[in-house]
Scaffold this motif. Structure first.
Motif, PDB file in Angstrom:
ATOM      1  N   LYS A 142      78.683  10.890  50.943  1.00  0.00           N
ATOM      2  CA  LYS A 142      80.050  10.799  51.451  1.00  0.00           C
ATOM      3  C   LYS A 142      80.321  11.848  52.523  1.00  0.00           C
ATOM      4  O   LYS A 142      81.123  11.628  53.436  1.00  0.00           O
ATOM      5  N   ARG A 143      79.634  12.985  52.421  1.00  0.00           N
ATOM      6  CA  ARG A 143      79.789  14.025  53.451  1.00  0.00           C
ATOM      7  C   ARG A 143      79.340  13.520  54.816  1.00  0.00           C
ATOM      8  O   ARG A 143      79.838  13.967  55.856  1.00  0.00           O
ATOM      9  N   PHE A 144      78.411  12.570  54.799  1.00  0.00           N
ATOM     10  CA  PHE A 144      77.942  11.981  56.046  1.00  0.00           C
ATOM     11  C   PHE A 144      78.578  10.618  56.314  1.00  0.00           C
ATOM     12  O   PHE A 144      78.047   9.794  57.048  1.00  0.00           O
ATOM     13  N   GLY A 145      79.735  10.393  55.683  1.00  0.00           N
ATOM     14  CA  GLY A 145      80.512   9.202  55.992  1.00  0.00           C
ATOM     15  C   GLY A 145      80.152   7.951  55.237  1.00  0.00           C
ATOM     16  O   GLY A 145      80.681   6.870  55.533  1.00  0.00           O
ATOM     17  N   ARG A 146      79.275   8.050  54.235  1.00  0.00           N
ATOM     18  CA  ARG A 146      78.871   6.852  53.510  1.00  0.00           C
ATOM     19  C   ARG A 146      79.703   6.666  52.248  1.00  0.00           C
ATOM     20  O   ARG A 146      79.250   6.885  51.122  1.00  0.00           O
ATOM     21  N   ASP A 147      80.944   6.254  52.447  1.00  0.00           N
ATOM     22  CA  ASP A 147      81.825   5.981  51.319  1.00  0.00           C
ATOM     23  C   ASP A 147      81.412   4.737  50.558  1.00  0.00           C
ATOM     24  O   ASP A 147      81.928   4.461  49.464  1.00  0.00           O
ATOM     25  N   ASP A 148      80.455   3.979  51.126  1.00  0.00           N
ATOM     26  CA  ASP A 148      79.955   2.776  50.464  1.00  0.00           C
ATOM     27  C   ASP A 148      78.749   3.064  49.582  1.00  0.00           C
ATOM     28  O   ASP A 148      78.193   2.148  48.970  1.00  0.00           O
ATOM     29  N   ALA A 149      78.329   4.315  49.509  1.00  0.00           N
ATOM     30  CA  ALA A 149      77.163   4.657  48.697  1.00  0.00           C
ATOM     31  C   ALA A 149      77.410   4.313  47.233  1.00  0.00           C
ATOM     32  O   ALA A 149      78.520   4.444  46.726  1.00  0.00           O
ATOM     33  N   VAL A 150      76.344   3.893  46.556  1.00  0.00           N
ATOM     34  CA  VAL A 150      76.428   3.444  45.167  1.00  0.00           C
ATOM     35  C   VAL A 150      75.724   4.456  44.261  1.00  0.00           C
ATOM     36  O   VAL A 150      74.600   4.882  44.552  1.00  0.00           O
ATOM     37  N   LEU A 151      76.387   4.839  43.170  1.00  0.00           N
ATOM     38  CA  LEU A 151      75.777   5.728  42.182  1.00  0.00           C
ATOM     39  C   LEU A 151      74.751   4.953  41.375  1.00  0.00           C
ATOM     40  O   LEU A 151      75.093   3.978  40.696  1.00  0.00           O
ATOM     41  N   LEU A 152      73.486   5.346  41.473  1.00  0.00           N
ATOM     42  CA  LEU A 152      72.390   4.702  40.744  1.00  0.00           C
ATOM     43  C   LEU A 152      71.560   5.814  40.107  1.00  0.00           C
ATOM     44  O   LEU A 152      70.633   6.342  40.709  1.00  0.00           O
ATOM     45  N   THR A 153      71.927   6.167  38.882  1.00  0.00           N
ATOM     46  CA  THR A 153      71.322   7.336  38.237  1.00  0.00           C
ATOM     47  C   THR A 153      69.880   7.060  37.848  1.00  0.00           C
ATOM     48  O   THR A 153      69.383   5.940  37.960  1.00  0.00           O
ATOM     49  N   ASN A 154      69.202   8.099  37.367  1.00  0.00           N
ATOM     50  CA  ASN A 154      67.809   7.971  36.945  1.00  0.00           C
ATOM     51  C   ASN A 154      67.700   7.184  35.638  1.00  0.00           C
ATOM     52  O   ASN A 154      68.698   6.739  35.070  1.00  0.00           O
ATOM     53  N   GLY A 155      66.478   7.067  35.142  1.00  0.00           N
ATOM     54  CA  GLY A 155      66.269   6.317  33.913  1.00  0.00           C
ATOM     55  C   GLY A 155      64.843   6.451  33.421  1.00  0.00           C
ATOM     56  O   GLY A 155      64.146   7.417  33.740  1.00  0.00           O
ATOM     57  N   CYS A 156      64.396   5.461  32.672  1.00  0.00           N
ATOM     58  CA  CYS A 156      63.044   5.473  32.124  1.00  0.00           C
ATOM     59  C   CYS A 156      62.674   4.058  31.691  1.00  0.00           C
ATOM     60  O   CYS A 156      63.490   3.137  31.750  1.00  0.00           O
ATOM     61  N   ASP A 157      61.441   3.894  31.258  1.00  0.00           N
ATOM     62  CA  ASP A 157      60.981   2.661  30.615  1.00  0.00           C
ATOM     63  C   ASP A 157      60.905   2.943  29.115  1.00  0.00           C
ATOM     64  O   ASP A 157      59.907   3.489  28.633  1.00  0.00           O
ATOM     65  N   PRO A 158      61.949   2.624  28.356  1.00  0.00           N
ATOM     66  CA  PRO A 158      61.994   3.026  26.943  1.00  0.00           C
ATOM     67  C   PRO A 158      60.788   2.550  26.128  1.00  0.00           C
ATOM     68  O   PRO A 158      60.335   3.261  25.220  1.00  0.00           O
ATOM     69  N   HIS A 159      60.256   1.369  26.463  1.00  0.00           N
ATOM     70  CA  HIS A 159      59.156   0.816  25.658  1.00  0.00           C
ATOM     71  C   HIS A 159      57.869   1.632  25.765  1.00  0.00           C
ATOM     72  O   HIS A 159      56.956   1.464  24.946  1.00  0.00           O
ATOM     73  N   ARG A 160      57.783   2.515  26.727  1.00  0.00           N
ATOM     74  CA  ARG A 160      56.572   3.326  26.898  1.00  0.00           C
ATOM     75  C   ARG A 160      56.529   4.539  25.969  1.00  0.00           C
ATOM     76  O   ARG A 160      55.492   5.189  25.848  1.00  0.00           O
ATOM     77  N   PHE A 161      57.641   4.846  25.309  1.00  0.00           N
ATOM     78  CA  PHE A 161      57.726   6.096  24.569  1.00  0.00           C
ATOM     79  C   PHE A 161      57.523   5.898  23.075  1.00  0.00           C
ATOM     80  O   PHE A 161      57.791   4.833  22.529  1.00  0.00           O
ATOM     81  N   ILE A 162      57.032   6.954  22.438  1.00  0.00           N
ATOM     82  CA  ILE A 162      56.719   6.968  21.007  1.00  0.00           C
ATOM     83  C   ILE A 162      57.892   7.602  20.288  1.00  0.00           C
ATOM     84  O   ILE A 162      58.282   8.739  20.595  1.00  0.00           O
ATOM     85  N   THR A 163      58.476   6.889  19.329  1.00  0.00           N
ATOM     86  CA  THR A 163      59.711   7.376  18.710  1.00  0.00           C
ATOM     87  C   THR A 163      59.492   8.084  17.373  1.00  0.00           C
ATOM     88  O   THR A 163      60.441   8.638  16.830  1.00  0.00           O
ATOM     89  N   ASN A 164      58.281   8.077  16.835  1.00  0.00           N
ATOM     90  CA  ASN A 164      58.025   8.820  15.605  1.00  0.00           C
ATOM     91  C   ASN A 164      57.343  10.142  15.937  1.00  0.00           C
ATOM     92  O   ASN A 164      56.670  10.280  16.950  1.00  0.00           O
ATOM     93  N   SER A 165      57.536  11.115  15.068  1.00  0.00           N
ATOM     94  CA  SER A 165      57.063  12.470  15.330  1.00  0.00           C
ATOM     95  C   SER A 165      55.591  12.645  14.977  1.00  0.00           C
ATOM     96  O   SER A 165      55.132  12.215  13.918  1.00  0.00           O
ATOM     97  N   HIS A 166      54.859  13.282  15.897  1.00  0.00           N
ATOM     98  CA  HIS A 166      53.489  13.720  15.650  1.00  0.00           C
ATOM     99  C   HIS A 166      53.401  15.241  15.721  1.00  0.00           C
ATOM    100  O   HIS A 166      52.318  15.800  15.914  1.00  0.00           O
ATOM    101  N   ALA A 167      54.541  15.895  15.571  1.00  0.00           N
ATOM    102  CA  ALA A 167      54.594  17.352  15.685  1.00  0.00           C
ATOM    103  C   ALA A 167      53.897  18.007  14.503  1.00  0.00           C
ATOM    104  O   ALA A 167      54.031  17.567  13.354  1.00  0.00           O
TER     105      ALA A 167
END
Length: 259
Positions: free
Chosen positions: A65-90
């Protein structure tokens, strides 16, 4: 920076749509301070001539917006959830983990104070050290393990060995305006997260993300549970809008829609 290079005319030639995706604000990034005028000019051309602009955080959206792009779209980061292991191996000591580049955006004082306050806890840092003054203090702290750079395909297995995902980033000075990608990855692995109040922290629809001022991190970790007890995984879905698949579709739409 390509926009002001010898290929700038090939990029902005009027024959193709150009989508600029802003990941960090280089105009405030300490690594680009010596070429700040060139960075400003590159942003001026890129953002002035782009067909569409996306920004991954409120900070980069403000940059657009500082450079005049009031049309810019917020597109935050993310991940591929299926790639991750949800149980602990600690195993072994309770493990607080960080994955990412290790430089001035990491609050070194915070890291050292937390490690010294919790000598029976292991702190693991996976990522390249970008600023040499960080190496010796981290290396000489007995309960900090430095793994060096870890290939992205190995990150899910690494996260399964953590008890908690940590974001000990500076707020304000040395904050570079981007969205913290590791928070999504930690939560995809069902790790509870402790973060400083950087841009977007606690505002992404992710549960079990604890936003705490840096000066209070050591006390928060001390109160979490006795040192010898594993920290349980915390379930929760990654919202669809924070998957790379959904973001890729949005970017593709931006590239294909005609003016």
């Amino acid at each position: 920076m390509a926009s002001t290079s010898n290929i700038g005319g090939d990029i902005f030639n009027g024959r193709r749509r150009v989508v600029v995706d802003l990941l960090d604000d280089w105009s405030i990034h300490y690594a680009f301070k010596s070429i700040s005028s060139q960075v400003e000019e590159a942003y001026r051309r890129s953002l002035g001539e782009a067909t569409a602009v996306t920004a991954n955080s409120e900070g980069t959206l403000a940059l657009a917006k500082r450079f005049g792009r009031d049309d810019a779209v917020l597109l935050t980061n993310g991940c591929d959830p299926h790639r991750f292991i949800t149980n602990s191996h600690a195993t072994g000591p309770r493990t607080i983990g960080y994955v990412g580049k290790i430089g001035r955006r990491v609050d070194l004082g915070l890291v050292l104070s937390a490690a010294n306050a919790l000598p029976n806890v292991k702190f693991v840092f996976a990522g390249p050290i970008l600023d040499r003054e960080y190496l010796e203090p981290l290396k000489s702290t007995k309960n900090i393990d430095l793994l060096g750079d870890v290939h992205y395909q190995d990150v899910p297995a690494l996260l399964s060995t953590f008890d908690l995902g940590w974001v000990p980033h500076r707020v304000g000075e040395f904050e570079i305006g981007g969205d913290v990608i590791k928070t999504y990855e930690y939560r995809a692995a069902h790790l509870p997260v402790l973060t400083t109040p950087v841009i977007g922290a606690g505002d992404r629809g992710l549960n079990h993300v604890h936003v705490v001022n840096g000066v209070d991190h050591a006390d928060w970790l001390l109160k979490l549970a006795p040192d010898c007890v594993r920290v349980p995984r915390e379930g929760g879905e990654i919202p669809l809008e924070h998957t790379w698949e959904a973001k890729a579709k949005q970017m593709l739409t931006a590239m294909l829609v005609r003016c």
